[in-house]
Design a protein around this motif. Sequence first.
Motif, PDB file in Angstrom:
ATOM      1  N   GLY A   1     181.682  -3.116 -32.718  1.00  0.00           N
ATOM      2  CA  GLY A   1     181.007  -2.784 -31.469  1.00  0.00           C
ATOM      3  C   GLY A   1     181.822  -1.867 -30.574  1.00  0.00           C
ATOM      4  N   PRO A   2     181.136  -0.942 -29.901  1.00  0.00           N
ATOM      5  CA  PRO A   2     181.821   0.028 -29.049  1.00  0.00           C
ATOM      6  C   PRO A   2     182.398  -0.609 -27.776  1.00  0.00           C
ATOM      7  N   PRO A   3     183.488  -0.015 -27.255  1.00  0.00           N
ATOM      8  CA  PRO A   3     184.116  -0.541 -26.037  1.00  0.00           C
ATOM      9  C   PRO A   3     183.200  -0.403 -24.819  1.00  0.00           C
ATOM     10  N   ASN A   4     183.468  -1.222 -23.825  1.00  0.00           N
ATOM     11  CA  ASN A   4     182.744  -1.220 -22.552  1.00  0.00           C
ATOM     12  C   ASN A   4     181.262  -1.546 -22.705  1.00  0.00           C
TER      13      ASN A   4
ATOM     14  N   LEU B   1     173.663   4.077 -35.009  1.00  0.00           N
ATOM     15  CA  LEU B   1     173.441   2.705 -34.526  1.00  0.00           C
ATOM     16  C   LEU B   1     174.556   2.291 -33.558  1.00  0.00           C
ATOM     17  N   LYS B   2     175.784   2.686 -33.866  1.00  0.00           N
ATOM     18  CA  LYS B   2     176.895   2.379 -32.960  1.00  0.00           C
ATOM     19  C   LYS B   2     176.681   3.071 -31.612  1.00  0.00           C
ATOM     20  N   ARG B   3     176.243   4.335 -31.637  1.00  0.00           N
ATOM     21  CA  ARG B   3     175.940   5.050 -30.380  1.00  0.00           C
ATOM     22  C   ARG B   3     174.809   4.345 -29.632  1.00  0.00           C
ATOM     23  N   GLU B   4     173.815   3.868 -30.380  1.00  0.00           N
ATOM     24  CA  GLU B   4     172.671   3.173 -29.779  1.00  0.00           C
ATOM     25  C   GLU B   4     173.122   1.917 -29.027  1.00  0.00           C
ATOM     26  N   MET B   5     174.173   1.271 -29.523  1.00  0.00           N
ATOM     27  CA  MET B   5     174.709   0.085 -28.855  1.00  0.00           C
ATOM     28  C   MET B   5     175.229   0.419 -27.453  1.00  0.00           C
ATOM     29  N   SER B   6     175.620   1.676 -27.241  1.00  0.00           N
ATOM     30  CA  SER B   6     176.183   2.103 -25.955  1.00  0.00           C
ATOM     31  C   SER B   6     175.146   2.643 -24.983  1.00  0.00           C
TER      32      SER B   6
END
Length: 171
Positions: A65-68, A135-140
């Motif tokens: 999962g991405p930070p912040n 998908l990782k970008r979508e998490m942000s």
Amino acid sequence: MKLEESEGLAMGSEGPSAPVVVPRNFRLLEELERGEKGIGDGTVSYGMDDADDIYMRSWTGTIIGPPNTVHEGRIYQLKLFCDTDYPDKPPTVRFQTRINMTCVNQETGLVDPRLFPMLGNWQREHTMEDILTSLKREMSTPQNRRLHQPQEGNEDQRVEQKGLSVKCVIM
């Protein structure tokens, strides 16, 4: 440069021919090699489920999962299924790890192509790496970065995912 993006010269011809269309298995071997080498900063990875699968259909992906975001530090496991029409059609993508995202069915973990543009507007040039990084970008994104997430580390969830049941007897 990817083969399908280059313009090749036909044998014995003077001018450029149509773009080369790489056969499915060559394309998947290229993706496997890339996945084994590692991607970018190491927060996204993928590989085949079974090295003996000559059709190269079943893959496992991992996203850290991405930070912040509420996803920070969590590790998400996904299954990607590349049917015989891949890369002309997108793979089926399913989160194995429970996640709350606007493009993911909460019951099945399936990424809904109607809600995830990369799958909905699939192009042959897209790869499994592209899907995972997207998908990782979508998490942000604002609609996903703060959504309440299912608890992680819950024994019942892990057992449920494997389709097993556990009975505990206290004496």
